[in-house]
Design a protein around this motif. Structure first.
Motif, mmCIF file in Angstrom:
data_model
loop_
_atom_site.group_PDB
_atom_site.id
_atom_site.type_symbol
_atom_site.label_atom_id
_atom_site.label_comp_id
_atom_site.label_asym_id
_atom_site.label_seq_id
_atom_site.Cartn_x
_atom_site.Cartn_y
_atom_site.Cartn_z
ATOM 1 N N LYS A 96 0.836 -1.212 0.000
ATOM 2 C CA LYS A 96 0.000 0.000 0.000
ATOM 3 C C LYS A 96 0.870 1.261 0.000
ATOM 4 O O LYS A 96 0.617 2.205 -0.738
ATOM 5 N N THR A 97 1.920 1.263 0.797
ATOM 6 C CA THR A 97 2.839 2.402 0.850
ATOM 7 C C THR A 97 3.621 2.519 -0.450
ATOM 8 O O THR A 97 3.823 3.619 -0.964
ATOM 9 N N ALA A 98 4.065 1.393 -0.996
ATOM 10 C CA ALA A 98 4.827 1.407 -2.246
ATOM 11 C C ALA A 98 4.007 2.001 -3.390
ATOM 12 O O ALA A 98 4.550 2.683 -4.259
ATOM 13 N N ALA A 99 2.712 1.759 -3.367
ATOM 14 C CA ALA A 99 1.841 2.281 -4.429
ATOM 15 C C ALA A 99 1.788 3.810 -4.412
ATOM 16 O O ALA A 99 1.450 4.433 -5.425
ATOM 17 N N LYS A 100 2.142 4.431 -3.290
ATOM 18 C CA LYS A 100 2.113 5.891 -3.166
ATOM 19 C C LYS A 100 3.405 6.555 -3.653
ATOM 20 O O LYS A 100 3.475 7.769 -3.725
ATOM 21 N N ILE A 101 4.416 5.762 -3.969
ATOM 22 C CA ILE A 101 5.680 6.330 -4.455
ATOM 23 C C ILE A 101 5.463 6.779 -5.896
ATOM 24 O O ILE A 101 5.047 5.982 -6.738
ATOM 25 N N PRO A 102 5.732 8.052 -6.189
ATOM 26 C CA PRO A 102 5.501 8.557 -7.551
ATOM 27 C C PRO A 102 6.328 7.786 -8.589
ATOM 28 O O PRO A 102 7.503 7.490 -8.365
ATOM 29 N N ALA A 103 5.710 7.488 -9.715
ATOM 30 C CA ALA A 103 6.364 6.721 -10.781
ATOM 31 C C ALA A 103 7.626 7.408 -11.279
ATOM 32 O O ALA A 103 8.610 6.733 -11.619
ATOM 33 N N ASP A 104 7.638 8.739 -11.302
ATOM 34 C CA ASP A 104 8.821 9.442 -11.806
ATOM 35 C C ASP A 104 9.992 9.417 -10.828
ATOM 36 O O ASP A 104 11.108 9.803 -11.185
ATOM 37 N N VAL A 122 9.530 -4.015 -0.951
ATOM 38 C CA VAL A 122 8.072 -4.075 -0.864
ATOM 39 C C VAL A 122 7.723 -5.418 -0.234
ATOM 40 O O VAL A 122 8.034 -6.467 -0.790
ATOM 41 N N TRP A 123 7.122 -5.346 0.950
ATOM 42 C CA TRP A 123 6.824 -6.546 1.733
ATOM 43 C C TRP A 123 5.393 -7.013 1.530
ATOM 44 O O TRP A 123 4.502 -6.225 1.231
ATOM 45 N N SER A 124 5.165 -8.294 1.762
ATOM 46 C CA SER A 124 3.835 -8.882 1.628
ATOM 47 C C SER A 124 2.916 -8.489 2.780
ATOM 48 O O SER A 124 1.716 -8.700 2.710
ATOM 49 N N TYR A 125 3.474 -7.917 3.839
ATOM 50 C CA TYR A 125 2.682 -7.380 4.948
ATOM 51 C C TYR A 125 3.347 -6.092 5.405
ATOM 52 O O TYR A 125 4.465 -5.790 5.006
ATOM 53 N N ASP A 126 2.666 -5.342 6.238
ATOM 54 C CA ASP A 126 3.205 -4.073 6.715
ATOM 55 C C ASP A 126 4.320 -4.347 7.726
ATOM 56 O O ASP A 126 4.060 -4.857 8.815
ATOM 57 N N PRO A 127 5.572 -4.033 7.394
ATOM 58 C CA PRO A 127 6.695 -4.332 8.289
ATOM 59 C C PRO A 127 6.637 -3.552 9.608
ATOM 60 O O PRO A 127 7.224 -3.975 10.598
#
Length: 172
Positions: A96-104, A122-127
């Protein structure tokens, strides 16, 4: 861990079938009990565990992450004598957090190697759920670095294995 009821049910049934836990039902309630005490439970169940790291993201520009959890070599260095350099280590994040990282802001591994930046696992659960003092937990760290070919890293991981009474990895 923010898992669905179906995922938990499958995991509980799998662990019951493997003999690691027992289930007792009282009406509509199910009571789950480990079949062994912690060191033995972890030893018997360790082979069933997998690395929480699903993929790596290389980021070229600074990105604000709400809950930064240190992982990789940087996390290992906080509990051992291994040294780190600027490009070592990573920050563990949930999908979920990784999805918020801007593509650029994302770059290739080659670009990262040439110009630097940050590595996000990017983890399979929230670390952050299992983290202790802004570092990933021991077992997740061990699982995420278990196959690293570096002998110095494996020596430091052996300290974690010994701490949790897990078998030390045999040299190949």
């Amino acid at each position: 861990l923010s898992l669905s009821k179906a995922t938990c049910t499958r995991a509980i049934n799998d662990l019951t079938a493997s003999g690691l836990i027992t289930q007792n039902a009282e009406g509509t309630h199910k009571w789950i009990t480990p079949a062994y005490r912690k060191p033995e439970f972890l030893k018997k169940g360790y082979e069933r565990l997998k690395s929480p790291v699903e993929r790596l993201l290389y980021v070229k520009t600074p990105v604000q992450i709400e809950k930064q959890v240190i992982s990789g070599i940087r996390a290992l260095a906080q509990q051992s004598i291994i040294g780190v350099n600027e490009q070592d280590g990573a920050i563990a994040v949930s999908k979920k957090t990784a999805a918020k990282i801007p593509a650029d802001a994302i770059c290739t591994e080659q670009y990262f190697g040439d110009f630097g930046g940050s590595v996000f696992e990017v983890w399979s659960y929230d670390p952050a759920i299992l983290a202790k003092s802004a570092c990933v937990d021991d077992i997740s760290l061990l699982l995420s670095m278990d196959n690293d070919p570096n002998e110095r890293i494996q020596t430091c991981l052996d300290e974690i294995r010994e701490k949790h009474e897990l078998p030390v990895k045999e040299e190949e």
